[in-house]
Design an enzyme around this catalytic site. Structure first.
Site, mmCIF file in Angstrom:
data_model
loop_
_atom_site.group_PDB
_atom_site.id
_atom_site.type_symbol
_atom_site.label_atom_id
_atom_site.label_comp_id
_atom_site.label_asym_id
_atom_site.label_seq_id
_atom_site.Cartn_x
_atom_site.Cartn_y
_atom_site.Cartn_z
ATOM 1 C CG ASN B 389 38.444 -27.206 11.786
ATOM 2 O OD1 ASN B 389 38.068 -27.513 12.907
ATOM 3 N ND2 ASN B 389 37.694 -26.518 10.951
ATOM 4 C CG ASP B 390 37.806 -31.868 10.759
ATOM 5 O OD1 ASP B 390 37.025 -31.067 11.300
ATOM 6 O OD2 ASP B 390 37.770 -32.154 9.551
ATOM 7 C CB VAL B 391 43.851 -33.179 13.658
ATOM 8 C CG1 VAL B 391 43.721 -33.936 12.344
ATOM 9 C CG2 VAL B 391 44.535 -31.842 13.437
ATOM 10 C CB VAL B 392 42.862 -29.224 17.255
ATOM 11 C CG1 VAL B 392 44.331 -29.414 16.883
ATOM 12 C CG2 VAL B 392 42.205 -28.246 16.282
ATOM 13 C CB ALA B 430 35.303 -33.544 8.244
#
Lengths: 95, 462
Positions: B389-392, B430
């Site tokens: 999620n956050d890394v994309v 996050a």
């Protein structure tokens, strides 16, 4: 400062530099085995633990501390190396 | 005799270094681990011959207990649970260092040089907090304690006061070691508490940093024990492990564009727990989430020429790695170029995704690090995001108001089509909304990652 301490500090600093050089070359794909492998060698505290656990024929308070230390360090060494080996044997290149 | 033992320690140190050197490639890494084991065996063997050791009885008890616990856990642990396992082993190393320092303190009475006293104290403090810190990290990863940051008012002030108290006690012990045994035990107790307090405010998504940092602490503890015992082998190993942990910590922090202090004290993701769970109502990014069926996604995958799979913690949580490999194989056979893009902080520890994919028999030469593949997304037909999620999240590149703004992310939004497998619309760890899910070229496939991938495989085989 006595010379043994100084030699120890030399070793500490030089090993830090050598370690940093070696570890910077480990590719991201192997970062988990790097952690578990370096983890295993940090069980080297077992060297101190063995002496404490084995230095007295009678059972003293310190012997108990020593046995505990040996047990903890052995978990670290045996578990760390075995789990690292388990992971590394999975990394294969296929055609 | 002592000289010979020390000479063998030198050989061990060389073998440890060679072992690390061989970790520079997956092809030689296993041989490197064997060299490292040999080094350890030599060092232990040499120590057992030391004239100070008069009986092996109690040693055998300790080694027996430790070998059984360590061996059984190493064989049984699932690859998805590797972060917890490494944290726990690491904690054992910290405990061992602290215990050795404690024994040394009890045995030596007041025969200390100032230097050995300081290093003993540091070894006990760092070793003890590594132990409890690692146990808490383990408990968080296992879900035994909440993995969201646990916060309370005055948290940092309390931690700071504890640290000051520890230092004050340390000074008292340093001045009069013979009569302050009680203080010494108190320092151990406080350090154990400090380890707990330091790790509970850190969220699950920040675990890669914390595990790396605890790894380096255990190295520091060993090095300090080495100074106190004047054992050069311990000093060398402590340096190597300390360096390794610090380098990984830095890589992890850089990959999140955050400072170590921010990770340790920022309680990232604590306040955003109430972000809307369904869709993107309110002030969030504009657009609509488009859910698709298995058949739609299977058709898109089948008709692509190039595919990049982006795994995240969701793949680990669903144990989907084997199904993912099967999907990759099927598409590969049909002429699709299949590669994997792995963000440095995907998962719960450095390299977590790589180990899982290796377990599932994915060839390591199709696993790409972020910097090696990030320019290729724009020329890729389909990206398949599995539980990441956050890394994309493109907001990291475009939205200065986002909490993750500036974090290096995978450029998945540049691909022609993005397929996102996701359990639900709940925000990631996050607690941040992801506008990728709302984009025109994004297809959402809701459900458990493993079931979805298996469904895709079945549909393609159809």
């Amino acid at each position: 400062m006595d010379s043994a301490i100084l030699i120890g500090l030399y070793i500490f600093v030089l090993a830090l530099f050598a370690g940093a050089e070696l570890i910077a070359k480990v590719p991201p794909t192997l970062h988990t085995p790097l952690m578990s492998g370096s983890n295993a060698i940090s069980g080297i505290a077992i060297l101190g633990a063995l002496v404490v656990a084995g230095e007295s024929l009678t059972l003293k308070g310190n012997t108990v501390v020593g046995v505990l230390a040996v047990a903890f360090a052995t978990v670290n060494v045996v578990g760390g190396y075995m789990v690292t080996d388990r992971m590394l044997q999975m990394f294969k290149k296929k055609k | 005799m002592i000289e010979w033992i020390n000479f063998i320690y030198l050989l061990s140190a060389v073998l440890f270094m060679l072992g690390l050197k061989k970790l520079s490639s997956p092809a030689t890494a296993r041989a490197g681990n064997n060299l490292s084991m040999l080094g350890m065996a030599l060092a232990i063997g040499a120590t057992l011959l030391s004239p100070e050791i008069t009986t092996y009885r109690m040693i055998l008890v300790g080694v027996g207990i430790g070998a059984v616990i360590g061996g059984v856990s190493a064989v049984r642990v699932q690859m998805t649970a590797m972060p917890e396992m490494v944290a726990l082993f690491n904690g054992c190393g910290g405990a061992a260092s602290a215990l050795v320092a404690l024994a040394e303190f009890q045995a030596a009475g007041n025969a200390f040089t100032p230097f050995s006293m300081v290093t003993l104290l540091l070894s006990v403090i760092v070793g003890a907090l590594t132990f409890t810190g690692s146990v808490i990290a383990f408990a968080k990863l296992q879900g035994l304690v909440p993995s969201r940051p646990v916060c309370y008012p005055g948290q940092q002030l309390i931690n700071a006061l504890i640290l000051v108290a520890t230092a004050a006690l340390g000074v008292a012990v340093y001045r009069d070691p013979a009569n302050t045994m009680g203080f010494f035990y108190l320092i151990i107790a406080i350090s154990l508490v400090l380890g707990v307090l330091a790790v509970i405010p850190i969220g699950g998504a920040d675990m890669p940093v914390i595990i790396s940092l605890l790894n380096s602490y255990s190295g520091v503890a060993v090095a300090m024990t080495g100074f106190a015992l004047q054992n050069n082998c311990l000093i060398v190993v402590g340096s190597l492990v300390g360096a390794s942990g610090i380098i990984l910590t830095k890589i992890m922090c850089d990959a999140m564009n955050r400072s170590l202090a921010n990770v340790l004290f920022g309680a990232f993701g604590a306040g955003d727990a109430a972000v809307s769970g369904e869709g993107a109502e309110g002030g969030g990014p504009q657009g609509t989430v488009k859910g698709y069926e298995l058949e739609d996604v299977a058709t898109v995958l089948e008709n692509s020429a190039s595919l990049i799979i982006v795994p995240g913690y969701g793949m680990a949580a669903a144990q989907a790695q084997h199904a993912v490999r099967e999907l990759g194989d099927i598409l590969g056979e049909r002429g699709v170029e299949v590669r994997y893009a792995i963000h440095p902080v995907a998962g719960r520890m450095p390299g977590h995704m790589n180990v899982l994919l290796a377990e599932a028999d994915v060839s390591y030469d199709v696993l790409y690090a972020m910097e090696d593949i990030n320019d290729e997304f724009s020329e890729t037909d389909v990206v398949l995001v599995i539980g990441a999620n956050d890394v994309v999240n493109p907001a990291a590149k475009t939205n200065p108001a986002s909490p993750i703004y500036g974090m290096p992310v995978l450029n998945v939004d540049e691909a022609r089509t993005v397929v996102v497998l996701k359990r639900s619309m709940n925000p990631g760890f996050a607690g941040i909304e992801n506008e990728l899910f709302l984009k025109e070229n994004t297809m959402m496939l809701f459900g458990d990652a493993k079931k979805s991938v298996q469904g895709l495989v079945a549909t393609l085989k159809g």
